[in-house]
Design an enzyme around this catalytic site. Structure first.
Site, PDB file in Angstrom:
ATOM      1  N   ILE A  95       0.855  -1.194   0.000  1.00 46.36           N
ATOM      2  CA  ILE A  95       0.000   0.000   0.000  1.00 46.36           C
ATOM      3  C   ILE A  95       0.887   1.239   0.000  1.00 46.36           C
ATOM      4  CG2 ILE A  95      -1.776   1.262   1.261  1.00 46.36           C
ATOM      5  CD1 ILE A  95      -2.655  -1.317   2.534  1.00 46.36           C
ATOM      6  N   LYS A 145      -4.638   0.192  10.469  1.00 46.49           N
ATOM      7  CA  LYS A 145      -3.528  -0.525   9.828  1.00 46.49           C
ATOM      8  C   LYS A 145      -2.819  -1.319  10.926  1.00 46.49           C
ATOM      9  CE  LYS A 145       0.280   0.160   6.602  1.00 46.49           C
ATOM     10  NZ  LYS A 145       1.276  -0.686   7.293  1.00 46.49           N
ATOM     11  N   LYS A 203       0.102   6.836   7.642  1.00 43.51           N
ATOM     12  CA  LYS A 203       0.961   6.227   8.662  1.00 43.51           C
ATOM     13  C   LYS A 203       1.493   7.295   9.610  1.00 43.51           C
ATOM     14  CE  LYS A 203       3.573   2.751   8.217  1.00 43.51           C
ATOM     15  NZ  LYS A 203       4.685   1.822   7.933  1.00 43.51           N
TER      16      LYS A 203
END
Length: 693
Positions: free
Chosen positions: A84, A121, A319
């Protein structure tokens, strides 16, 4: 025992063990002790050893680990297992999502919308689990995306993964992709065993998971309690799902754990607004996450977007860096919230994490303390991810050299000494004494906040001062404060530049006048604002507004039954019972009577139209969004005007939006409306259409 009775008993044990596996690993609600579970498993092992002809390939006994494999074999993925793309800021995330929607826009039919899904995630190891005719047939690592290592022997030991899908009509092929992971509590227990064996402890859950899943001996993997979350798919044959949410629902019905807390969102703005809410839940998670993933929900739209060489075009990750440190837990104290919730707080030896000094961390609730087995004196790992509040990740139990007493959660309120009670079916423990001084403090702070009655100057420090001087004991007492009394108040403050010197500071007449004026201005905020500000469980601003639209005076509301209130759209039984319980309690009745006697308005303007007339209003049934800088309205005013005209003022644009009012610097919402074919009008055009009505 006859062969028939042996077979019956084996079948019975298999079903019982599968049932308890699901309760323990997926629902976190075990019904039996570990010893009782081990006894069931031991009986099954014994029967299958004595009667191997009755042992099935998907028996729970196969999870304890079979023969050691000689080496890991590389196997080609039927469909490439891609990675990803990542972003590291909200700005980058917005830009990436806008690029995806722009790429998709030319292929959208009239009326089609782009819907996003948002999920955690998980910080583990990517794995692909292939079921054929309902049976677990193959498990692979991602590898290089084309070839992965065969880890079937270890994956079969993962107890929350069924060896056979829970359906009478399994699909021919279901390749479920997701994350193999370990919980923080299981890592702590593993490190105890490592220390007892004289081996090095593991630093984090991801590293131990990556090492474990590639071991040649499945018996070792079985002892390490790995787990799995499904968040996607590879090859599917016979699975009926048109989008991600439908697929995850199907996965759960098959008995496979699906990635938790997935949220469906109808616009980029809505998605970005929702990030904070998902982040808020992160400290409560028993596993590690290192970001948030956004995916296009529709499988057809994903197909249209396609893939790059290394990543799909329909998914993007946000992230954030995780920072952690080890420090000592010096004490556990509990705090009392405005609705009586008892929250345990860890007091830590101060430690630097990501440039800030951390000395406290929430332990959330009694169940979390028990899950972590955290004790005063322990060395604990504290994590800070992104902007999240510090979280105690795990206890370094292998470094526990002394016999530390188990923490005993209080049974009485630390402030008022009244007995504590646990929410029925919930995890929170509460003080139910409405006169508890700690609750009073938190309630007064909230009452004065912007989300409450918006009283300028009534912050925590002032509330503490008023309570210390015994000037307030209720909401209504605020309205009885006078300028002269407040102006003479003093409290100790640290002298500027001298940490060890305290001086008495006077509140002063100017501050007193401003506070009294702010309190006085709040008298006319109305019934909805009052209900949302006095800490009634489950009653916030939106709920209060919905209820007072039907019952616009206190007398009407007090005369309504719980059933009548529950019938209001979006309300329901839990909210109605909480509200009526408060209204008809001695405490609640007294609170409202006191506010009324203090001159606080406990009504809303009477609706000027009947329910029948409401349907004939110009914006009846329409969803309207306002954005940008408006010349003639504040944000609250335009929202109120839309609602007066019968419409619903929404905060984000979707395919269901009827039109957008665009002021100066309208930005992304205007772009979104234009891409969806939603009508865009100016503020002047809105006024021309509707202000003469």
């Amino acid at each position: 025992m006859t062969d028939h009775s042996i077979q019956q008993r084996i079948d019975q044990l298999v079903e019982q063990i599968r049932y308890h596996d699901r309760l323990y690993y997926q629902d976190a609600a075990p019904e039996i002790s570990d010893l009782q579970y081990d006894q069931l498993l031991a009986e099954l092992v014994g029967l299958e050893q004595d009667h191997p002809e009755f042992a099935a390939s998907d028996s729970p006994t196969q999870r304890v680990g079979g023969d050691v494999v000689e080496h890991l074999v590389s196997v080609e993925h039927r469909a490439p297992m891609l990675s990803i793309d990542n972003t590291y800021s909200r700005t980058e995330l917005r830009a990436a999502m806008q690029r995806i929607e722009k790429s998709l826009a030319p292929s959208l039919a009239e009326g089609d919308a782009v819907v996003w899904v948002m999920e955690y995630k998980i910080d583990g190891v990517a794995g692909s689990i292939r079921y054929e005719d309902g049976h677990l047939a193959l498990a692979l690592t991602r590898g290089n995306g084309v070839l992965g290592d065969d880890i079937t022997h270890n994956v079969r030991t993962i107890r929350d993964l069924p060896l056979r899908l829970e359906t009478e009509h399994p699909p021919a092929v279901a390749e479920l992709r997701g994350e193999i992971y370990m919980t923080d509590a299981d890592l702590a227990d593993l490190n105890v065993r490592q220390a007892e064996a004289g081996a090095e402890p593991y630093k984090n859950t991801r590293n131990v998971t990556a090492g474990t899943i590639r071991l040649l001996d499945p018996k070792i993997a079985a002892a390490r309690k790995l787990r799995f979350f499904c968040h996607g798919s590879g090859e599917l044959m016979g699975v009926d799902a048109n989008n991600h949410m439908e697929f995850l629902d199907w996965v759960r019905r098959m008995g496979v754990p699906a990635t938790p807390n997935v949220v469906r969102l109808e616009s980029i703005e809505e998605a970005l607004d929702a990030v904070a809410k998902l982040e808020e839940g992160m400290p409560d998670l028993p596993f590690e996450v290192d970001g948030i993933v956004f995916k296009i929900d529709s499988f057809a739209q994903r197909e249209t977007l396609g893939v790059r060489s290394k990543s799909p075009r329909w998914v993007i990750a946000y992230k954030f860096e995780r920072y952690e440190a080890t420090t000592r837990l010096e004490a556990i104290e509990v705090q009392v919230g405005k609705t009586g919730t008892i929250t345990p707080v860890a007091y830590l030896t101060p430690v630097d994490i990501a440039g800030t000094t951390v000395s406290r961390a929430s332990l959330h609730n009694a169940d979390e303390i028990e899950r972590l087995d955290v004790r005063v004196g322990d060395l604990v790992v504290v994590e800070k991810a992104g902007k999240i509040i510090p979280k105690v990740v795990r206890v370094e139990k292998h470094l526990r050299t002394d016999e530390l007493p188990v923490y005993e959660f209080p049974t009485a309120c630390p402030e008022c000494a009244e007995p504590l009670t646990r929410d029925e079916g919930g995890v929170y423990i509460r003080c139910t004494n409405p006169l508890c001084p700690a609750q009073l403090r938190q309630r007064l702070v909230y009452f004065g906040s912007r989300a409450g009655m918006d009283i300028d100057g009534l912050g925590e420090e002032v509330v503490d001062l008023l309570l210390q001087r015994n000037l307030v004991a209720s909401f209504a007492d605020l309205y009885r404060l006078d300028t002269d009394t407040l102006a003479e108040l003093t409290w100790p403050r640290q002298r500027k530049g001298k940490a060890d010197e305290m001086i008495n500071v006077q509140f002063g007449r100017k501050n007193a006048e401003n506070l009294v004026a702010g309190i006085d201005a709040s008298r006319t905020r109305g019934l909805a604002r009052v209900l949302a500000s006095i800490s009634i469980r489950h009653v916030g601003p939106r709920v209060a507004k919905l209820i007072t639209a039907k019952y616009w005076t206190l007398a009407q509301l007090q005369a309504a039954t719980a059933e009548e209130i529950a019938s209001i759209h979006e309300i329901g039984e839990r909210i109605a019972e909480s509200l009526t319980g408060f209204l008809h309690s001695n405490h609640g009745g007294q609170v409202l009577a006191d506010l009324q006697s203090a001159g606080v308005v406990l009504s809303e303007p009477e609706p000027q139209v009947t329910a029948v007339d409401q349907d004939n209003l110009p914006l009846a049934g329409k969803i309207v969004v306002a954005t940008g800088t408006l010349s003639h309205y504040t944000r609250d005013q335009i929202k109120a005007r839309i609602e007066e005209l019968g419409g619903r003022a929404a905060s984000s644009v979707s395919k269901n939006t009827d039109f957008l009012i665009a002021g100066e610097k309208a930005g992304s919402k205007r772009n979104k409306a234009e891409s969806l074919g939603v009508e865009v009008i100016s503020e002047d055009e809105f006024r021309a259409r509707y202000e003469s009505l």
